[in-house]
Design a protein around this motif. Structure first.
Motif, short mmCIF file in Angstrom:
data_model
loop_
_atom_site.label_atom_id
_atom_site.label_comp_id
_atom_site.label_asym_id
_atom_site.label_seq_id
_atom_site.Cartn_x
_atom_site.Cartn_y
_atom_site.Cartn_z
N UNK A 1 -4.15 11.70 -0.10
CA UNK A 1 -3.67 11.30 1.22
C UNK A 1 -4.82 10.74 2.06
N UNK A 2 -6.02 11.25 1.87
CA UNK A 2 -7.17 10.75 2.63
C UNK A 2 -7.49 9.30 2.29
N UNK A 3 -7.07 8.86 1.10
CA UNK A 3 -7.32 7.47 0.68
C UNK A 3 -6.25 6.51 1.21
N UNK A 4 -5.22 7.06 1.84
CA UNK A 4 -4.15 6.24 2.41
C UNK A 4 -3.89 6.68 3.84
N UNK A 5 -4.91 6.52 4.68
CA UNK A 5 -4.86 7.04 6.04
C UNK A 5 -3.77 6.39 6.90
N UNK A 6 -3.31 5.19 6.51
CA UNK A 6 -2.31 4.49 7.31
C UNK A 6 -0.89 4.97 7.04
N UNK A 7 -0.71 5.80 6.03
CA UNK A 7 0.62 6.27 5.68
C UNK A 7 1.09 7.32 6.69
N UNK A 8 2.26 7.12 7.24
CA UNK A 8 2.83 8.06 8.20
C UNK A 8 3.56 9.16 7.44
N UNK A 9 2.90 10.32 7.32
CA UNK A 9 3.43 11.41 6.52
C UNK A 9 4.66 12.07 7.13
N UNK B 1 0.84 -1.20 0.00
CA UNK B 1 0.00 0.00 0.00
C UNK B 1 0.87 1.25 0.00
N UNK B 2 1.95 1.23 0.78
CA UNK B 2 2.88 2.35 0.79
C UNK B 2 3.53 2.52 -0.58
N UNK B 3 3.87 1.41 -1.21
CA UNK B 3 4.46 1.44 -2.55
C UNK B 3 3.49 2.09 -3.55
N UNK B 4 2.22 1.71 -3.47
CA UNK B 4 1.21 2.27 -4.37
C UNK B 4 1.01 3.76 -4.11
N UNK B 5 0.97 4.14 -2.84
CA UNK B 5 0.82 5.56 -2.51
C UNK B 5 1.97 6.37 -3.08
N UNK B 6 3.18 5.87 -2.95
CA UNK B 6 4.34 6.60 -3.41
C UNK B 6 4.28 6.83 -4.92
N UNK B 7 3.78 5.85 -5.66
CA UNK B 7 3.65 5.99 -7.11
C UNK B 7 2.67 7.11 -7.46
N UNK B 8 1.53 7.14 -6.77
CA UNK B 8 0.53 8.19 -7.02
C UNK B 8 1.04 9.55 -6.57
N UNK B 9 1.79 9.55 -5.49
CA UNK B 9 2.36 10.79 -4.96
C UNK B 9 3.35 11.38 -5.95
N UNK B 10 4.17 10.55 -6.56
CA UNK B 10 5.11 11.01 -7.59
C UNK B 10 4.37 11.66 -8.75
N UNK B 11 3.30 11.02 -9.19
CA UNK B 11 2.51 11.58 -10.30
C UNK B 11 1.94 12.95 -9.94
N UNK B 12 1.50 13.09 -8.70
CA UNK B 12 0.95 14.37 -8.25
C UNK B 12 2.03 15.45 -8.27
N UNK C 1 -6.45 23.93 -6.50
CA UNK C 1 -6.99 22.66 -7.02
C UNK C 1 -6.00 21.52 -6.81
N UNK C 2 -4.71 21.82 -6.97
CA UNK C 2 -3.70 20.77 -6.77
C UNK C 2 -3.66 20.34 -5.30
N UNK C 3 -3.72 21.28 -4.39
CA UNK C 3 -3.72 20.95 -2.96
C UNK C 3 -4.95 20.11 -2.62
N UNK C 4 -6.09 20.46 -3.19
CA UNK C 4 -7.32 19.68 -2.94
C UNK C 4 -7.12 18.23 -3.39
N UNK C 5 -6.51 18.04 -4.57
CA UNK C 5 -6.27 16.68 -5.06
C UNK C 5 -5.26 15.94 -4.19
#
Length: 289
Positions: A265-273, A68-79, A256-260
């Motif tokens: 991040x709300x979809x990956x609540x377990x990620x320790x930011x 899940x962390x790996x998937x989040x990181x991929x989406x985070x890079x795209x953002x 708009x970017x901050x909203x996205x």
């Protein structure tokens, strides 16, 4: 000096067994094996580092949690690539316009128009390589065939890398750097802009190569324009996100970017930011100026 012997290659099954031996809970071994056939073991295990103590996984850590962390990181890079693209294109435009109007269409090739001649020579070498690599681009072909290979700065700016843009700005004359900062980025010091462009180049290159951003220590210390933000980490990715709000002058785009980002991040609540330098009030800091 004694050289260490490389470890022997391992099968995907052996790789999973190594993780299991280190107390990682694997919910579905077939799914885990299939993933390791697609994602390099060394790449995947980089995401396990926050979950280990003395090379053993903490209690309750699962394979799916790491994935899940790996998937989040991929989406985070795209953002992040969205805002980096905005900043890169803006700076290409601003620098090329400034150089063209002050020094002429090919004034970028004259070292007298820049701060350090040695840096300028390296810049020209890099630019010529970019032009060569873009040999078949229509705009390069047009100027090669119709203008005796004389390429104006507004054409060159379209083929240069972000790294070159960053170094070009840093090597402009002091008055030129200050003018660009004053004209486009009110109340932002030109020295901060130099630093931010350098850091953004590092992050952009990691995004382009799909490299990990989670828990990544940036090798260049991040500067901040406001003293009260000195508590923000100087080597984690949140710092450059925070500073990017000063480089994106289109408030609607930024909001708009901050909203996205908040939605992601709300979809990956377990990620320790905190592993990326996010403070508790990170959303408010991004919105306020």
């Amino acid at each position: 000096m004694n050289e260490r012997i490389l470890k022997r290659p391992t099968t995907v099954r052996e790789q999973l067994d190594i993780l299991i031996d280190k107390k990682l809970i694997v919910e579905n071994e077939i799914a885990a094996l299939n993933l390791l056939r697609k994602v390099n073991y060394y790449r995947f295990t980089a995401y396990t580092l926050p979950f280990k103590q003395n090379n053993i996984f903490s209690s309750g850590i699962t394979f799916n949690k790491v994935y899940e962390l790996y998937q989040f990181d991929a989406k985070f890079r795209n953002a992040l690539m969205e805002i980096i693209e905005y900043i890169e294109i803006s700076f290409r435009t601003q620098i090329s316009n400034d150089i063209a109007l002050k020094y002429g269409s090919t004034g970028y090739r004259n070292s007298n128009n820049f701060y350090k001649q040695a840096w300028h020579l390296k810049f020209i070498q890099e630019i010529d390589r970019c032009i060569e690599h873009s040999y078949r681009e229509p705009v390069i072909t047009h100027y090669r065939e119709n203008y005796n290979a004389q390429y104006p700065i507004w054409v060159v700016s379209e083929v240069m890398t972000f790294g070159i843009v960053s170094k070009l700005y840093k090597n402009m004359k002091l008055e030129d750097r200050k003018r660009i900062a004053r004209t486009y980025y009110a109340n932002v010091d030109y020295r901060d802009i130099e630093n931010w462009l350098e850091v953004l180049t590092i992050i952009r290159n990691r995004c382009a190569h799909y490299s990990r951003l989670f828990n990544y220590k940036i090798p260049t210390s991040i500067k901040y324009t406001r003293n009260e933000k000195a508590t923000l980490a100087k080597n984690l990715v949140y710092g450059i996100i925070y500073n990017s709000k000063y480089l994106i002058t289109d408030q609607d785009f930024w909001t708009n970017w901050v909203i996205r980002l908040v939605d992601l991040i709300s979809r990956y609540k377990e990620i320790d930011l905190t592993w990326m330098g996010f403070p508790p009030d990170w959303k408010q800091l991004l919105i306020s100026k």
